[in-house]
Design a protein around this motif. Structure first.
Motif, mmCIF file in Angstrom:
data_model
loop_
_atom_site.group_PDB
_atom_site.id
_atom_site.type_symbol
_atom_site.label_atom_id
_atom_site.label_comp_id
_atom_site.label_asym_id
_atom_site.label_seq_id
_atom_site.Cartn_x
_atom_site.Cartn_y
_atom_site.Cartn_z
ATOM 1 N N GLU A 81 10.221 11.830 9.395
ATOM 2 C CA GLU A 81 11.366 12.725 9.306
ATOM 3 C C GLU A 81 11.386 13.327 7.904
ATOM 4 N N ASP A 82 12.304 14.256 7.666
ATOM 5 C CA ASP A 82 12.365 14.907 6.358
ATOM 6 C C ASP A 82 12.669 13.933 5.228
ATOM 7 N N ASN A 83 13.487 12.922 5.494
ATOM 8 C CA ASN A 83 13.905 12.021 4.420
ATOM 9 C C ASN A 83 13.412 10.584 4.583
ATOM 10 N N CYS A 84 12.578 10.320 5.599
ATOM 11 C CA CYS A 84 12.179 8.932 5.860
ATOM 12 C C CYS A 84 10.906 8.884 6.706
ATOM 13 N N GLN B 21 0.827 -1.202 0.000
ATOM 14 C CA GLN B 21 0.000 0.000 0.000
ATOM 15 C C GLN B 21 0.867 1.258 0.000
ATOM 16 N N VAL B 22 1.953 1.240 0.796
ATOM 17 C CA VAL B 22 2.882 2.372 0.842
ATOM 18 C C VAL B 22 3.528 2.570 -0.537
ATOM 19 N N ALA B 23 3.968 1.484 -1.156
ATOM 20 C CA ALA B 23 4.595 1.566 -2.482
ATOM 21 C C ALA B 23 3.616 2.098 -3.522
ATOM 22 N N ALA B 24 2.371 1.652 -3.469
ATOM 23 C CA ALA B 24 1.361 2.132 -4.418
ATOM 24 C C ALA B 24 1.105 3.624 -4.222
ATOM 25 N N ASP C 9 5.336 12.572 -1.712
ATOM 26 C CA ASP C 9 5.428 13.306 -0.450
ATOM 27 C C ASP C 9 5.247 12.314 0.700
ATOM 28 N N LEU C 10 6.297 12.131 1.489
ATOM 29 C CA LEU C 10 6.273 11.130 2.560
ATOM 30 C C LEU C 10 5.196 11.418 3.597
ATOM 31 N N SER D 51 12.051 5.752 2.227
ATOM 32 C CA SER D 51 12.839 6.980 2.183
ATOM 33 C C SER D 51 12.402 7.826 0.995
ATOM 34 N N LYS D 52 12.903 9.040 0.943
ATOM 35 C CA LYS D 52 12.535 9.973 -0.121
ATOM 36 C C LYS D 52 12.802 9.435 -1.514
ATOM 37 N N ASP D 53 13.857 8.619 -1.651
ATOM 38 C CA ASP D 53 14.193 8.075 -2.974
ATOM 39 C C ASP D 53 13.402 6.809 -3.306
ATOM 40 N N GLY D 54 12.499 6.389 -2.413
ATOM 41 C CA GLY D 54 11.662 5.222 -2.659
ATOM 42 C C GLY D 54 12.222 3.924 -2.123
#
Length: 181
Positions: free
Chosen positions: A122-125, A91-94, A101-102, A139-142
């Motif tokens: 957090e800002d990046n995770c 679900q998170v990946a979809a 936007d995290l 994380s921000k990069d997926g």
């Protein structure tokens, strides 16, 4: 005016032009139909009176405006109660594919989930823990990881997700009792 294939065309237009207009018209209709796919579907279910009474009591206790919304919420909670760490990670990946936007991912998938009991943004995770002790992060990069979370809230993440499929994940092939040579 001559009516041809549901299009009004003057007689002096060439057949090739009419064909092009018909193809364009047809393509526009198909695109409009593709864009109008419903996000909901109407269903009719027959339920015992006792169950309907319980649904109505839930609706009243939670100040839910409609019986349909009460049923939606109950179904959602029941399905969430079955979710594993892999189900939530899917679900998170979809959601990440829709919105990177995290904070929105946390809002849409994790904050209302009945099995999620810990959330760190957090800002990046984003990290989350489940009542089962399983945990996940994105994380921000997926990049996504799974692991565990303890009662004190310490996350032990490190296994990449989706997990690499190994030969031990698949059942062993059945061996014939006889050797074929």
């Amino acid at each position: 005016m001559n009516i041809h294939m549901s299009l009004c065309v003057p007689i002096d237009m060439s057949p090739l032009f009419v064909l092009k207009m018909y193809i364009r018209w047809h393509a526009e209709i198909e695109m409009a139909e593709d864009q109008e796919k419903p996000t909901t579907e109407r269903r009719i279910h027959v339920l015992p009176v006792e169950l309907l009474d319980r649904i109505r009591a839930y609706q009243a206790d939670n100040n839910i405006p409609s019986e349909v919304e009460a049923v939606r919420r109950l179904l959602s909670e029941a399905l969430q109660a079955r979710d594993s760490i892999d189900d939530i990670m899917k679900q998170v990946a979809a959601q990440f594919k829709i919105d990177r936007d995290l904070r929105n991912i946390a809002k849409e998938v994790l904050t209302g989930h009945t099995r999620v009991n810990r959330l760190e943004i957090e800002d990046n995770c984003v990290r989350f823990g489940m009542r089962t002790g399983d945990a996940g992060s994105i994380s921000k990069d997926g990049t996504m990881q799974v692991g565990t979370v303890d009662d004190e809230g310490y996350f032990r993440l490190g296994e990449n997700w989706p997990r690499a499929r190994s030969w031990t994940d698949s059942p062993a092939p059945e061996l014939d009792e006889e050797i074929p040579f």
